[in-house]
Design an enzyme around this catalytic site. Sequence first.
Site, PDB file in Angstrom:
ATOM      1  N   LEU A  89       0.828  -1.215   0.000  1.00  0.00           N
ATOM      2  CA  LEU A  89       0.000   0.000   0.000  1.00  0.00           C
ATOM      3  C   LEU A  89       0.854   1.253   0.000  1.00  0.00           C
ATOM      4  O   LEU A  89       0.490   2.274  -0.554  1.00  0.00           O
ATOM      5  CB  LEU A  89      -0.918   0.007   1.222  1.00  0.00           C
ATOM      6  CG  LEU A  89      -2.122  -0.925   1.177  1.00  0.00           C
ATOM      7  CD1 LEU A  89      -2.799  -0.973   2.543  1.00  0.00           C
ATOM      8  CD2 LEU A  89      -3.111  -0.462   0.117  1.00  0.00           C
ATOM      9  N   GLY A  90       1.978   1.162   0.659  1.00  0.00           N
ATOM     10  CA  GLY A  90       2.844   2.332   0.717  1.00  0.00           C
ATOM     11  C   GLY A  90       4.015   2.072   1.637  1.00  0.00           C
ATOM     12  O   GLY A  90       3.979   1.158   2.458  1.00  0.00           O
TER      13      GLY A  90
ATOM     14  N   ALA B 178       8.954   6.418   6.184  1.00  0.00           N
ATOM     15  CA  ALA B 178      10.197   6.492   6.938  1.00  0.00           C
ATOM     16  C   ALA B 178      10.290   5.381   7.983  1.00  0.00           C
ATOM     17  O   ALA B 178      11.385   4.943   8.320  1.00  0.00           O
ATOM     18  CB  ALA B 178      10.304   7.855   7.605  1.00  0.00           C
TER      19      ALA B 178
ATOM     20  N   GLY C  76       8.403   2.304   7.986  1.00  0.00           N
ATOM     21  CA  GLY C  76       8.111   0.931   7.605  1.00  0.00           C
ATOM     22  C   GLY C  76       7.323   0.822   6.317  1.00  0.00           C
ATOM     23  O   GLY C  76       7.157   1.793   5.595  1.00  0.00           O
TER      24      GLY C  76
ATOM     25  N   ASP D 271       2.177  15.102  13.368  1.00  0.00           N
ATOM     26  CA  ASP D 271       2.649  15.165  11.980  1.00  0.00           C
ATOM     27  C   ASP D 271       1.467  15.183  11.000  1.00  0.00           C
ATOM     28  O   ASP D 271       1.322  14.293  10.164  1.00  0.00           O
ATOM     29  CB  ASP D 271       3.551  13.953  11.726  1.00  0.00           C
ATOM     30  CG  ASP D 271       4.414  14.112  10.484  1.00  0.00           C
ATOM     31  OD1 ASP D 271       4.419  15.206   9.893  1.00  0.00           O
ATOM     32  OD2 ASP D 271       5.077  13.132  10.107  1.00  0.00           O
TER      33      ASP D 271
END
Lengths: 249, 324
Positions: B34-35, B38, B40, B146
């Site tokens: 899926l993506g 930074a 994992g 974030d």
Amino acid sequence: MDLKKGTLRQVLLITDGCSNHGEDPIAMAALAKEHGITVNVIGILEERNEEYHRKGLKEVEEIAMAGGGVSQIVYTSQLSQTVQMVTRKGMAQTIQGVINSELSQILGKDAVIEDLAPQQRGEVMEVADDLGETMDLEVLILVDASGSMEKKLATVQESLIDLSISLNARMGFNQFSLYAFPGKREECEQLIDWTPRLNTLSSIFSKLSSGGITPTGPALKVALAEFTDRLSKRRMISGDEEYIEGSGF
Amino acid sequence: MMRNTSKAQDFKFQAGERIVGKWHHHEYTILSVLGAGATGTVYLAQHKSGKVALKVGFETPSIISEVNVLKHFAKVQGTVLGPSLIDVDDHVADGTIIPFYVMEYLDGVSLFSFMKQHQQEWLSVFFLQLLSDLQLLHQAGWVFGDLKPDNVLIVGPPYRIRWLDVGGTTQIGRSIKEYTEFFDRGYWGLGSRVAEPSYDLFACCMIMVNIAYPKRFEKLKAGNDQLKEAVMHSPLLAPYAPVIKKGLYGNYASAEAMKQELLSLLHKKKHVMPQQQAKTTVASSRIQHKKQSRHNKRGVAFELLLLGTFFLVVYFFYLWSQSM
Ligand SMILES: Nc1ncnc2c1ncn2[C@@H]1O[C@H](COP(=O)(O)OP(=O)(O)OP(=O)(O)O)[C@@H](O)[C@H]1O
Ligand SMILES: [Mg+2]
């Protein structure tokens, strides 16, 4: 390092590697580690000059490994975020090391956090996070001011102010001190004495005349001496191991 | 040191691979990536109960921290803050321990790609949804940290903005550990990195700014008015400008206060759609100035006139789009 006393001691070395003068910096970092001081290293690269830096890269990694710290290679433009990340990771790693040694007292030799069931890991991690947030912190920053670093020093300064913004948001108390090597007269020169904030730096590096040598080893030696001096002075004043300097609250 | 887990850094699951947890023995089949970020890699995986998202971290501590946050989110009752946590376990491959956790799979698109395909009024919808979620999070004692377009996803229909990547979530009063410069008020010299509601509200405003300036921009030496000017010079942001400006300068005590002001601002202008504004920049912003100062009968007549004009414009655009 003693968690109960509540102070983490770190050296933050910012360099492009390639030391060429004096003691072996890797040995000095190992020595610092034995004194309970963590050595984190940031290696600054310039996009253009990769060949020159291949050599520096290795040194950066080896110093951090010997000093029980964290290293990161970075291009000048990403320095600010890296400086804070490396410092935080270094702190977390030191804390984790102590927690692991406590774990092995409970669970037997060489136990690590992965030996715990996932549910219990969470609790251990919360303890580690609490410590990272609340422990007092002393960071001695060592900046390589040799010729090859000259153009990067403005960015380094900016990133250090940024580091101070990040760390001063913590609940624990911070102290920073800044050294550059080579200095004007000595191999390593103190530019800023211990202070809780780094917002006062007004082009602090401009006074330096960058010479041809890069005495990284001697600089680490000075850092170690500064920490041990400071510690013994404090003991003399307080006469007490448990003395906790200041409080962030 | 963490035993063996350094190898987890290079670890990649292949599509079709079966994973059985060491502790809970649940079985997952990897479908796709899926993506990656930074901290994992996140995989889409099949469990007997349905599709799930499975995250494998580079380092055990960061995975544990994220799990802790997701567990706390589960305690914020009756709401959907972040993906819900399904399982936490270890995968063991050749003696290497690879910690992972399993969460709800959010099937959606990025904020940017959604906004490319939909009309601009959706922006105000998501802005309001974000503020509602932030209010709940802050009430529970947490700050997201974030907050940025990368860390949200639009799911639906019905369309809803959802949070991903809770790795930066921090207890109120502590220090922000993860941030992205463009969305960080510390970077812009507009506040500390202490986790407090106003930290998230700043980032929330910067998400809006980022939608208007997809390429982002860097800080100029001069300082603080740069963001204010960016907001004022964007037709897209014009409908929200007063609220965004206050949010950037830390002038809201809570997400709820900001949401209320945004609501009344949008209410005042409900018949001047952002869509129209973006296309007729100068004229429409002049009209708005007048409108804000009028609340008498003449104002109403004027507004009716505007409404008429608006429909004409919409009709015109309709005809125009048909002829394309
Ligand atoms: N629950 C989920 N459902 C669907 N997609 C997800 C989910 N969680 C993560 N993803 C996808 O995987 C990507 C990376 O996940 P995530 O942001 O958690 O990783 P990360 O390592 O923390 O990244 P970074 O810290 O760099 O933002 C996300 O940007 C998103 O596209
Ligand atoms: Mg992310």
